[in-house]
Design a protein around this motif. Structure first.
Motif, PDB file in Angstrom:
ATOM      1  N   VAL A   1       0.850  -1.189   0.000  1.00  0.00           N
ATOM      2  CA  VAL A   1       0.000   0.000   0.000  1.00  0.00           C
ATOM      3  C   VAL A   1       0.885   1.238   0.000  1.00  0.00           C
ATOM      4  O   VAL A   1       1.685   1.449   0.916  1.00  0.00           O
ATOM      5  N   SER A   2       0.728   2.024  -1.044  1.00  0.00           N
ATOM      6  CA  SER A   2       1.511   3.251  -1.188  1.00  0.00           C
ATOM      7  C   SER A   2       0.549   4.438  -1.139  1.00  0.00           C
ATOM      8  O   SER A   2      -0.370   4.441  -0.303  1.00  0.00           O
ATOM      9  N   GLY A   3       0.731   5.408  -1.970  1.00  0.00           N
ATOM     10  CA  GLY A   3      -0.165   6.562  -1.975  1.00  0.00           C
ATOM     11  C   GLY A   3      -0.351   7.073  -3.394  1.00  0.00           C
ATOM     12  O   GLY A   3       0.521   6.879  -4.255  1.00  0.00           O
ATOM     13  N   ALA A   4      -1.494   7.733  -3.630  1.00  0.00           N
ATOM     14  CA  ALA A   4      -1.836   8.173  -4.995  1.00  0.00           C
ATOM     15  C   ALA A   4      -0.766   9.078  -5.590  1.00  0.00           C
ATOM     16  O   ALA A   4      -0.505   9.040  -6.792  1.00  0.00           O
TER      17      ALA A   4
ATOM     18  N   ILE B   1      -7.754   8.671   2.635  1.00  0.00           N
ATOM     19  CA  ILE B   1      -8.708   7.624   3.016  1.00  0.00           C
ATOM     20  C   ILE B   1      -9.645   8.184   4.088  1.00  0.00           C
ATOM     21  O   ILE B   1      -9.190   8.669   5.123  1.00  0.00           O
ATOM     22  N   ARG B   2     -10.942   8.096   3.798  1.00  0.00           N
ATOM     23  CA  ARG B   2     -11.912   8.658   4.736  1.00  0.00           C
ATOM     24  C   ARG B   2     -12.798   7.542   5.302  1.00  0.00           C
ATOM     25  O   ARG B   2     -13.275   6.692   4.557  1.00  0.00           O
ATOM     26  N   ASP B   3     -12.980   7.591   6.629  1.00  0.00           N
ATOM     27  CA  ASP B   3     -13.917   6.675   7.284  1.00  0.00           C
ATOM     28  C   ASP B   3     -15.225   7.429   7.469  1.00  0.00           C
ATOM     29  O   ASP B   3     -15.289   8.355   8.278  1.00  0.00           O
ATOM     30  N   PRO B   4     -16.287   7.042   6.729  1.00  0.00           N
ATOM     31  CA  PRO B   4     -17.544   7.801   6.831  1.00  0.00           C
ATOM     32  C   PRO B   4     -18.128   7.778   8.246  1.00  0.00           C
ATOM     33  O   PRO B   4     -18.944   8.629   8.578  1.00  0.00           O
TER      34      PRO B   4
ATOM     35  N   THR C   1     -13.879  18.891   9.663  1.00  0.00           N
ATOM     36  CA  THR C   1     -12.709  18.167   9.133  1.00  0.00           C
ATOM     37  C   THR C   1     -12.968  17.712   7.691  1.00  0.00           C
ATOM     38  O   THR C   1     -12.070  17.758   6.849  1.00  0.00           O
ATOM     39  N   ASN C   2     -14.202  17.301   7.424  1.00  0.00           N
ATOM     40  CA  ASN C   2     -14.500  16.853   6.061  1.00  0.00           C
ATOM     41  C   ASN C   2     -14.351  18.007   5.059  1.00  0.00           C
ATOM     42  O   ASN C   2     -13.811  17.822   3.968  1.00  0.00           O
ATOM     43  N   THR C   3     -14.808  19.212   5.452  1.00  0.00           N
ATOM     44  CA  THR C   3     -14.670  20.364   4.553  1.00  0.00           C
ATOM     45  C   THR C   3     -13.197  20.703   4.346  1.00  0.00           C
ATOM     46  O   THR C   3     -12.747  20.953   3.217  1.00  0.00           O
ATOM     47  N   PHE C   4     -12.438  20.656   5.449  1.00  0.00           N
ATOM     48  CA  PHE C   4     -10.999  20.928   5.350  1.00  0.00           C
ATOM     49  C   PHE C   4     -10.336  19.923   4.388  1.00  0.00           C
ATOM     50  O   PHE C   4      -9.568  20.297   3.494  1.00  0.00           O
ATOM     51  N   HIS C   5     -10.672  18.652   4.555  1.00  0.00           N
ATOM     52  CA  HIS C   5     -10.092  17.626   3.681  1.00  0.00           C
ATOM     53  C   HIS C   5     -10.501  17.844   2.225  1.00  0.00           C
ATOM     54  O   HIS C   5      -9.694  17.685   1.311  1.00  0.00           O
TER      55      HIS C   5
ATOM     56  N   ILE D   1      -4.494  19.915  -3.941  1.00  0.00           N
ATOM     57  CA  ILE D   1      -3.332  19.105  -4.365  1.00  0.00           C
ATOM     58  C   ILE D   1      -3.743  17.933  -5.265  1.00  0.00           C
ATOM     59  O   ILE D   1      -2.967  17.000  -5.495  1.00  0.00           O
ATOM     60  N   SER D   2      -4.974  17.996  -5.794  1.00  0.00           N
ATOM     61  CA  SER D   2      -5.466  16.968  -6.726  1.00  0.00           C
ATOM     62  C   SER D   2      -5.322  15.560  -6.161  1.00  0.00           C
ATOM     63  O   SER D   2      -4.769  14.667  -6.826  1.00  0.00           O
ATOM     64  N   LEU D   3      -5.804  15.379  -4.946  1.00  0.00           N
ATOM     65  CA  LEU D   3      -5.727  14.053  -4.321  1.00  0.00           C
ATOM     66  C   LEU D   3      -7.142  13.505  -4.163  1.00  0.00           C
ATOM     67  O   LEU D   3      -7.955  14.100  -3.454  1.00  0.00           O
ATOM     68  N   PRO D   4      -7.446  12.396  -4.819  1.00  0.00           N
ATOM     69  CA  PRO D   4      -8.803  11.848  -4.682  1.00  0.00           C
ATOM     70  C   PRO D   4      -9.047  11.339  -3.263  1.00  0.00           C
ATOM     71  O   PRO D   4      -8.110  11.004  -2.544  1.00  0.00           O
ATOM     72  N   ILE D   5     -10.326  11.276  -2.882  1.00  0.00           N
ATOM     73  CA  ILE D   5     -10.705  10.710  -1.587  1.00  0.00           C
ATOM     74  C   ILE D   5     -11.304   9.324  -1.842  1.00  0.00           C
ATOM     75  O   ILE D   5     -12.103   9.141  -2.753  1.00  0.00           O
ATOM     76  N   VAL D   6     -10.881   8.361  -1.039  1.00  0.00           N
ATOM     77  CA  VAL D   6     -11.450   7.007  -1.150  1.00  0.00           C
ATOM     78  C   VAL D   6     -11.939   6.579   0.233  1.00  0.00           C
ATOM     79  O   VAL D   6     -11.457   7.078   1.250  1.00  0.00           O
TER      80      VAL D   6
END
Ligand SMILES: NC(=O)c1ccc[n+]([C@@H]2O[C@H](COP(=O)([O-])OP(=O)(O)OC[C@H]3O[C@@H](n4cnc5c(N)ncnc54)[C@H](OP(=O)(O)O)[C@@H]3O)[C@@H](O)[C@H]2O)c1
Length: 244
Positions: free
Chosen positions: A128-131, A179-182, A189-193, A200-205
């Motif tokens: 497991v790395s990062g996007a 990575i977000r835990d719903p 925090t969700n708005t900040f993320h 920085i063009s980072l998708p959320i999964v």
């Protein structure tokens, strides 16, 4: 099948262990970390906590005989151990590099030597790395550049190790975004993320989808060598867990 999870005590590890001990395909899970990996809370009725063995390792460069014994006869290993970007600013860079890179390669070396009865199949190693990890060392990202290059270099080292392992290891890379835990977080925090990840063009999964994808890769086989965020959402989303 027997699955080893390294770095099992963290955020992703906890959800992965929860799903692994519920999966009919998994007969045993060795959770390897620098501290005990507890049985996750709020398990489903279909979970079997007896599948889980927590193993504490105090040296990830020179495994003890006890740790080596637990690595034997494994079918797959999911490697989660790393220093995340947030934690990397709190420790010396050499230490970050050692944990992310040297520990991973030392782990691969031990796994490739571990005895495996009755099989000629390679051990499946899911890293497991990062996007935003960048394999091309000439392309330094503008945010967390050194960190992203270092994680990209580890991806290359893992894939090269497998190619030169004489069929002992087959390696795959999974590259989640944030990575977000719903179940956790709040509107602030969700708005900040959301703002941060769009800058920085980072998708959320989702945490569920990451863990489900890792487990699916480890137990069912791999459709391609590197999985990006779209793949994680697609594969993880198709693996909705039963209610009980
Ligand atoms: N969380 C995200 O949003 C995200 C996004 C993209 C990629 N990832 C990647 O996914 C993987 C897992 O992330 P995570 O969020 O689960 O991270 P985490 O919660 O920090 O867990 C990382 C694991 O590595 C272990 N670890 C850290 N430093 C160590 C050291 N010095 N010696 C031994 N073990 C050490 C931790 O042990 P302790 O529990 O004892 O600290 C834990 O078991 C990492 O490769 C991360 O880069 C995460």
């Amino acid at each position: 099948m027997k699955v080893i999870v390294v770095g099992s005590s963290g955020f992703v590890g906890t959800e992965l262990i929860r799903q692994a001990i519920t999966s009919p395909a998994v007969t045993s899970v060795v959770a390897l970390a620098r501290r005990e990996t507890p049985v996750p809370e709020s398990l489903k009725d279909s979970s079997d906590a007896a599948k889980l063995t927590s193993v504490v390792c105090d040296d990830f460069l020179n495994y003890s005989d006890n740790v080596k014994q637990h690595l034997s006869n494994a079918d797959a290993c999911i490697w989660l151990m790393a220093v995340t970007p947030r934690n990397s600013s709190k420790m010396p860079w050499d230490e970050v590099r050692k944990i992310c890179s040297d520990y991973t390669i030392a782990g691969l070396e031990e796994l490739s030597k571990a005895p495996r009865n009755n099989t000629t199949k390679p051990l499946r190693f899911v890293y497991v790395s990062g996007a935003n990890a960048e394999r091309d060392q000439s392309k330094k990202p503008w945010v967390l550049g050194d960190y992203c290059l270092m994680r990209g270099e580890v991806e290359t080292r893992v894939l090269d190790f497998a190619k030169n392992s004489n069929n002992a290891i087959e390696a795959y890379i999974v590259k989640p975004g944030l990575i977000r835990d719903p179940q956790q977080g709040n509107i602030v925090t969700n708005t900040f993320h959301n703002v941060l990840t769009s800058v920085i063009s980072l998708p959320i999964v989702s945490l569920h989808d990451v863990a489900a994808t890792l487990l699916s890769q480890a137990t069912e086989g791999i459709e391609k060598e590197t999985l990006e965020c779209d793949d994680i959402t697609r594969i993880g989303g198709s693996k909705q867990s039963p209610e009980k």
